[in-house]
Design a protein around this motif. Structure first.
Motif, PDB file in Angstrom:
ATOM      1  N   SER A  52       3.265   5.024  -5.361  1.00  0.00           N
ATOM      2  CA  SER A  52       1.970   5.694  -4.948  1.00  0.00           C
ATOM      3  C   SER A  52       0.835   4.828  -4.160  1.00  0.00           C
ATOM      4  N   GLU A  53       0.212   5.056  -3.274  1.00  0.00           N
ATOM      5  CA  GLU A  53      -0.792   4.237  -2.915  1.00  0.00           C
ATOM      6  C   GLU A  53      -1.680   3.896  -4.082  1.00  0.00           C
ATOM      7  N   GLY A  54      -1.837   2.446  -4.118  1.00  0.00           N
ATOM      8  CA  GLY A  54      -2.762   1.930  -5.078  1.00  0.00           C
ATOM      9  C   GLY A  54      -2.169   1.492  -6.386  1.00  0.00           C
ATOM     10  N   LYS A 107      -8.274   0.887   3.796  1.00  0.00           N
ATOM     11  CA  LYS A 107      -9.252   1.075   4.057  1.00  0.00           C
ATOM     12  C   LYS A 107      -9.360   0.996   5.812  1.00  0.00           C
ATOM     13  N   ALA A 129       0.807  -1.298   0.107  1.00  0.00           N
ATOM     14  CA  ALA A 129      -0.251  -0.024   0.073  1.00  0.00           C
ATOM     15  C   ALA A 129       0.825   1.075   0.021  1.00  0.00           C
ATOM     16  N   LEU A 130       1.455   1.649   1.331  1.00  0.00           N
ATOM     17  CA  LEU A 130       2.179   3.013   1.200  1.00  0.00           C
ATOM     18  C   LEU A 130       3.546   2.733   1.061  1.00  0.00           C
ATOM     19  N   ARG A 132      -1.745  11.102   5.320  1.00  0.00           N
ATOM     20  CA  ARG A 132      -2.393   9.763   4.932  1.00  0.00           C
ATOM     21  C   ARG A 132      -1.637   8.743   6.228  1.00  0.00           C
ATOM     22  N   THR A 159      -5.254   0.024  -1.625  1.00  0.00           N
ATOM     23  CA  THR A 159      -5.524   1.201  -0.872  1.00  0.00           C
ATOM     24  C   THR A 159      -6.118   1.111   0.458  1.00  0.00           C
TER      25      THR A 159
END
Ligand code: BGC
Length: 362
Positions: free
Chosen positions: A73-75, A82, A68-69, A122, A80
């Protein structure tokens, strides 16, 4: 008259004092009840005085929120984060999430190397989520290829990243752990890594003098490299981390990021006596080093990629997790919902046999 005025003043002073006291009591109650409302329901609430051994024990069973992070980049790597993930992880019985973060992709390349506020926000959110759900969180610096390739010249930027992170999170509870750098390798090895550690450590300690801090050996946090790791003797708030993926040709079969890994497809893990003995020997080596050096050990990553057959993965995962617990190591499975995932994000459900393998040890 004067007497009456004096007694009226004394009365009003007393009332003021009583009011103040009442207000303070109310404020305290409000404070306590807001704490109670968000307080974790389990052992992850630290007591006032805690040793580094109990801080490590508190990490217990964890899972990596990987891909993820720490993606560019996230995604970008399909994950991503949640809020529900934290809920699921807590409900499954985990104590900890490890959060890999690619800070280096979200900070200026020139001094003072400022971290992007939206990216930092984030990470703040992820820390808030973990804390609100009663989970410990290990925040690390993950994937900084420039640092692995040019450790001496990149140390300034890494130090600036830690200056900012440590300052930003200095008031977080002790359920927030820092991890200095994931899997140092390449030119970041031997005396170069040993020389970088105290510099980065100092950046953290300036604002976080006693926070539990996790550091691993070079060679990708390999157990065999523990003997080469030098840590400042006077800092007793350190936990040492290792990663375990052996046999690598089993755990990484078909992994697109490992050259030649397709040739290993079809390898199973029998869990026969010889296979068990190999795992036991390595984990015991880590535990022994920890005892001899009085540094508790966190097995920060272990897992088998989804291209291996399910039974072998479950067997291997169960054995590693159980052995680690037997030896007093805390751990975090690699990882939550991507290629090694114990959780199926599409189906929004745990892969039960894997989850049970992780939770098998008492
Ligand atoms: C790396 C991941 C990789 C995993 C297993 C981690 O430390 O950051 O990219 O998937 O190890 O190889």
């Amino acid at each position: 008259m004067a007497l009456a005025a004096a007694s009226a003043k004394a009365k009003s002073d007393r009332m003021r004092i009583t009011l103040l006291a009442e207000t303070l009591v109310c404020m305290c109650i409000a404070q306590v009840s807001s704490l109670v409302a968000t307080a974790p329901t389990t052992s992850s609430v630290p007591s006032a005085i805690e040793t580094i051994e109990s801080a490590n024990a508190r990490l217990g069973r964890g899972i990596n929120l990987g891909n993820a992070l720490e993606a560019p980049s996230e995604g970008a790597w399909g994950v991503t984060l949640k809020a529900d993930y934290f809920q699921q992880i807590r409900a499954a019985g985990f104590d900890t999430v490890r959060l890999p973060v690619r800070w280096s992709a979200h900070a200026d390349l020139a001094a003072p190397y400022a971290i992007e506020p939206t990216f930092a926000a984030r990470v703040d959110w992820a820390i808030d989520q973990a804390t609100a759900h009663g989970l410990n969180i290990v925040v690390n610096v993950h994937h900084n290829a420039a640092f692995d390739d040019n450790p001496e010249s990149e140390l300034v930027r890494m130090t600036a990243l830690w200056d900012q992170l440590a300052e930003r999170y200095q008031h977080r509870p002790t359920t927030v752990y820092f991890e200095l750098y994931n899997e140092p390798h390449g030119k970041l090895s031997g005396e170069t890594w040993n020389a970088a550690v105290p510099v980065l450590l100092q950046a953290v300690r300036r604002t976080n003098p006693t926070r539990p801090l996790i550091i691993g050996p070079d060679g990708w946090n390999d157990i065999g490299r523990l003997a080469a790791l030098r840590l400042p003797a006077d800092d007793r708030n350190l936990i040492v981390t290792v990663h375990y993926y052996s046999p690598f040709q089993f755990t990484h079969q078909g992994a697109s990021w490992v050259k030649g890994a397709d040739q290993w497809l079809g390898r199973s893990w029998s869990g026969d006596e010889k296979a068990l003995a190999e795992v036991r020997k390595e984990l015991e080596k880590a535990a022994l080093w920890g005892r001899e050096n009085q540094r508790p050990i966190f097995l920060g990553e272990f897992g088998a990629f989804s291209k291996a057959d399910a039974e072998s993965r479950e067997r291997w995962t169960r054995f590693v997790a159980t052995e680690a617990r037997r030896l007093g190591l805390s751990w975090a499975y690699w990882e939550f919902c991507s290629g090694f995932g114990a959780y199926d994000a599409k189906a929004e459900a745990w892969r039960e046999p894997l989850k049970e393998a992780l939770m098998a040890a008492p």
